[in-house]
Design an enzyme around this catalytic site. Structure first.
Site, PDB file in Angstrom:
ATOM      1  N   ARG A  54       0.856  -1.185   0.000  1.00  0.00           N
ATOM      2  CA  ARG A  54       0.000   0.000   0.000  1.00  0.00           C
ATOM      3  C   ARG A  54       0.895   1.239   0.000  1.00  0.00           C
ATOM      4  NH1 ARG A  54      -2.087   3.039   4.695  1.00  0.00           N
ATOM      5  NH2 ARG A  54      -3.770   4.348   3.958  1.00  0.00           N
ATOM      6  N   ASN A 114      -7.069   2.014  10.108  1.00  0.00           N
ATOM      7  CA  ASN A 114      -5.744   2.176  10.705  1.00  0.00           C
ATOM      8  C   ASN A 114      -5.925   2.174  12.205  1.00  0.00           C
ATOM      9  OD1 ASN A 114      -4.872   2.492   8.108  1.00  0.00           O
ATOM     10  ND2 ASN A 114      -4.212   4.617   8.335  1.00  0.00           N
ATOM     11  N   GLU A 166      -3.205  -0.013   8.333  1.00  0.00           N
ATOM     12  CA  GLU A 166      -1.999   0.353   9.086  1.00  0.00           C
ATOM     13  C   GLU A 166      -2.109  -0.157  10.508  1.00  0.00           C
ATOM     14  OE1 GLU A 166      -0.870   4.528   9.174  1.00  0.00           O
ATOM     15  OE2 GLU A 166      -1.405   4.752   7.062  1.00  0.00           O
ATOM     16  N   TYR A 173      -3.888   2.134  15.925  1.00  0.00           N
ATOM     17  CA  TYR A 173      -2.662   2.190  16.733  1.00  0.00           C
ATOM     18  C   TYR A 173      -2.957   1.984  18.220  1.00  0.00           C
ATOM     19  CZ  TYR A 173      -0.235   3.473  12.531  1.00  0.00           C
ATOM     20  OH  TYR A 173       0.292   3.421  11.268  1.00  0.00           O
ATOM     21  N   GLU A 188      -6.913   8.579   6.446  1.00  0.00           N
ATOM     22  CA  GLU A 188      -7.094   9.267   7.729  1.00  0.00           C
ATOM     23  C   GLU A 188      -7.525  10.732   7.588  1.00  0.00           C
ATOM     24  OE1 GLU A 188      -3.797   8.765  10.359  1.00  0.00           O
ATOM     25  OE2 GLU A 188      -3.872   6.582  10.265  1.00  0.00           O
ATOM     26  N   HIS A 233      -2.583  10.927   0.835  1.00  0.00           N
ATOM     27  CA  HIS A 233      -1.992  10.722   2.158  1.00  0.00           C
ATOM     28  C   HIS A 233      -1.316  12.045   2.549  1.00  0.00           C
ATOM     29  CE1 HIS A 233      -0.534   7.340   5.001  1.00  0.00           C
ATOM     30  NE2 HIS A 233      -0.225   8.486   5.576  1.00  0.00           N
TER      31      HIS A 233
END
Ligand code: FCB
Length: 504
Positions: free
Chosen positions: A102, A328, A409, A330, A190, A145
Site C-alpha cells: 500500500r 488504521n 496500518e 494504533y 485518515e 496521504h
C-alpha cells in the site's frame, strides 16, 4: 499487465526471532485463505526528490519550514530516497514475501500546483506498479496521504469546497494512468488527521488552529471522497471488474478514563463523535449525528456554523457504497472531561507538542483530555491496547455493517539499535503479534477482515515527529540509505508465508 497473485521464487527471509518472543498467548493461529499480507508507506514520508520531474511543493514542504513545527527541523526533502531506490525497495518486499504493498501517489507530482497532468510524475508510479506486478505483489493505491498542493492551500485548502473538485481531477488522472493494473483504490488516508490536526489543532500541515475549520475541512474531505467514488464507478471501477474502492479511517475506541465520572463518560461520547462518527455516520448512514451538531453548536468558521458548508445532495454523494473499509489502528483512548496533571502532549491526545510552537486541541471546542491510564506505551508514547482492536472491528460490523475490512496500518515506534547488521526489535515484534491475535479474535467473532498491512515497510519521516520515531519493519540508515530488515520483518515474512502465527 494485470495482477495475478504469484508465489515468490526467492525464498522468504526468516530468522530465529520469529520463534523467540514470549507472550501470554503462544498457540498457533491460521488466517482465512487468501488473507492479504502487506506493508504500507506514504509518498511524502519516503520518496524525497521533492523538486524532481516537475513536482511542486505540497503543504508538508511548506509546513516543514515553519519554525518549531517538526521535531529537529526535519523535512521530507530526501526521506528514504525511495524515488531513486524504488526497484531495490520492491526487491526487498519480494524477499519478505509480501503479497501487497500500500503506497500513496503524490498529488503535486501528478498534477503539480493542481494544474495540468505531469507525465513525469505519473511515470514514476507507473514504473512502481509494473515493478510490483513483476514481483507478484498487489499494488494498493491511496490517492491522498496528506500532500495537498500548496497552491490549493493558498486558496483555502480543505476549507474551500473547490478543493474537493480539484481532487477529483487529480484522482481521475491517476486512475486513468494506473487503473488498468491496480486492483485496490483508497480515496483518502485518515481524513481525521488532515482535518483536525491540520485545521483545528495545528499539529499537522497546514498548521492552522481555527476551531470549527476542522469540521468544514472534514466535510469537504468527505465530499472529495464521495465524488471520487462516483467518478471511479463511472470509469468502470467495480468489484466485478476486479477493482475495490474504499477509504481508510483511523478509528479509536473511546473509553471514559473513569467510567464512574460523568464528565469522563461524556468526554468519551464526544471523542467518539469527533474521531469516529464524524466520518462513519456520513459514509455509512448518509447523515451527521445529532449529538455532534449539539456538541459543536456555537462554534463558527468565518462567522457561520460548520453545517452551513453542507449542501443539498452532499450526504448522498458521501454515502455512495464502497467495497472495502481500511482501518488504521494504533491504540484506543481513555478520555476525560476534567483537567489532569500530566504532560501537555499526552493531555492533547497523541499529538506532538513543541514548546517553540504551541498547538491546540484537535477536538473542536476542546475539553477532552487523555491522562495516562497505566498501559504500556511505545517509543512515541502511544498506549499499547491490542484488545481494543477486537472491540473496534466488532463494533464496526454491529453498528455500521461495514464492507469487507482491511487493517491498512498498524505498527509501533520503538528506539531501535543496529547491532552487527541486525535490529533485535523484540518489542515491535510482540506488538505486531499481539495485534494480529486481536485481529484474529475479531475474525473468529465473524468479522470479515481480509488483510493486514504493517506500518511501515521502512522507517520514514514521521510527520511532526520527524525522523526520530521509527515505525519501520525495515531499518533505514538515513546517512547511507542502507536498509536492514529488523527481526520484526523477518518474523513477519514467516507469518505471511504460513498465513498465520506460529506457536512460541
Ligand atoms: C498514521 C499515518 C501514517 C503514520 C502512522 C504512524 O496516522 O497514516 O502516515 O504516520 O500514523
Amino acid at each position: 499487465m494485470t495482477f495475478t497473485p504469484s508465489v515468490s521464487s526467492t525464498p522468504p527471509l526468516r530468522s530465529s526471532a520469529e520463534e523467540s518472543v514470549g507472550d501470554a498467548e503462544s498457540f498457533p493461529l491460521t488466517f482465512p485463505t487468501g488473507f492479504l499480507w502487506g506493508a504500507a508507506t506514504a509518498s511524502y514520508q519516503i520518496e524525497g526528490a521533492v523538486a524532481e520531474d516537475g513536482r511542486t511543493p505540497s503543504i508538508w514542504d511548506t509546513f516543514c519550514r515553519v519554525p518549531g513545527a517538526i521535531v529537529g527541523g526535519d523535512t521530507g526533502d530526501v526521506a528514504c530516497d525511495h524515488y531513486h531506490r524504488m526497484p531495490e525497495d520492491v526487491a526487498l518486499m519480494k524477499r519478505l514475501g509480501l503479497a501487497a504493498y500500500r503506497f500513496s501517489t503524490a498529488w503535486p507530482r501528478v498534477r503539480p500546483d493542481a494544474g495540468e497532468v505531469n507525465r513525469g510524475g505519473l511515470d514514476f508510479y507507473s514504473r512502481l506498479v509494473d515493478e510490483l506486478l513483476g514481483a507478484g505483489i498487489a499494488p494498493w493505491v491511496t490517492l491522498y496521504h496528506w500532500d495537498l498542493p500548496q497552491t490549493l492551500e493558498d486558496a483555502g485548502g480543505w476549507t474551500n469546497r473547490d478543493t474537493a473538485y480539484r481532487f477529483v481531477d487529480y484522482a481521475l488522472s491517476t486512475y486513468d494512468a494506473l487503473g488498468d493494473r491496480v486492483p485496490y483504490w483508497t480515496t483518502l488516508n485518515e481524513p481525521w488527521c488532515s482535518a483536525f490536526l491540520g485545521y483545528t489543532g495545528g499539529q499537522h500541515a497546514p498548521g492552522r488552529q481555527e476551531g470549527a475549520a476542522g469540521l468544514v475541512a472534514a466535510h469537504h474531505l468527505m465530499l472529495a471522497h464521495g465524488l471520487v467514488v462516483e467518478e471511479l464507478r463511472r470509469r468502470g471501477a467495480t468489484p466485478e471488474a476486479g477493482k475495490q474502492v474504499g477509504i481508510t479511517l483511523n478509528l479509536t475506541v473511546a473509553d471514559p478514563f473513569d467510567p464512574d465520572e460523568p464528565a469522563d463518560v461524556d468526554a468519551a461520547r464526544r471523542l467518539d463523535g469527533f474521531a469516529n462518527r464524524v466520518f462513519l455516520e456520513p459514509i455509512f448512514k448518509g447523515r451527521y449525528a445529532d449529538d455532534l451538531a449539539a456538541d459543536t453548536a456555537g462554534l463558527t468558521f468565518e462567522g457561520r456554523a460548520w453545517q452551513a458548508w453542507v449542501r443539498d445532495g452532499d450526504l448522498a454523494t458521501i454515502s455512495a457504497p464502497i467495497d472495502v473499509l481500511g482501518v488504521n489502528y494504533y491504540h484506543g483512548d481513555g478520555a476525560s472531561g476534567l483537567p489532569h496533571d500530566d504532560d501537555p502532549a499526552r493531555l492533547l491526545g497523541s499529538a506532538v507538542t513543541n514548546p517553540a510552537r504551541p498547538t491546540g486541541s484537535p477536538y473542536p471546542g476542546g475539553g477532552i483530555t487523555f491522562p495516562r491510564r497505566g498501559l504500556p506505551t511505545t517509543g512515541i508514547d502511544w498506549e499499547v491496547q491490542p484488545d481494543a482492536l477486537t472491540r473496534l472491528l466488532v463494533r464496526l460490523r454491529d453498528d455500521y455493517a461495514v464492507p469487507p475490512t482491511y487493517i491498512t496500518e498498524n505498527g509501533a515506534a520503538y528506539d531501535d539499535v543496529v547491532t552487527a547488521g541486525a535490529v533485535h526489535d523484540a518489542d515491535r515484534l510482540a506488538f505486531l503479534d499481539a495485534h494480529l491475535r486481536a485481529l484474529h479474535d475479531a475474525i473468529e467473532q465473524g468479522v470479515d477482515v481480509r488483510g493486514y498491512f504493517a506500518w511501515s515497510l521502512l522507517d520514514n519521516f514521521e510527520w511532526a515527529y520527524g525522523y526520530g520515531q521509527r515505525f519501520g519493519i525495515v531499518h533505514v540508515d538515513y546517512d547511507t540509505q542502507v536498509r536492514t530488515p529488523k527481526d520484526s520483518a523477518l518474523w513477519y515474512a514467516g507469518v505471511a508465508a504460513r498465513n498465520g502465527l506460529g506457536a512460541r
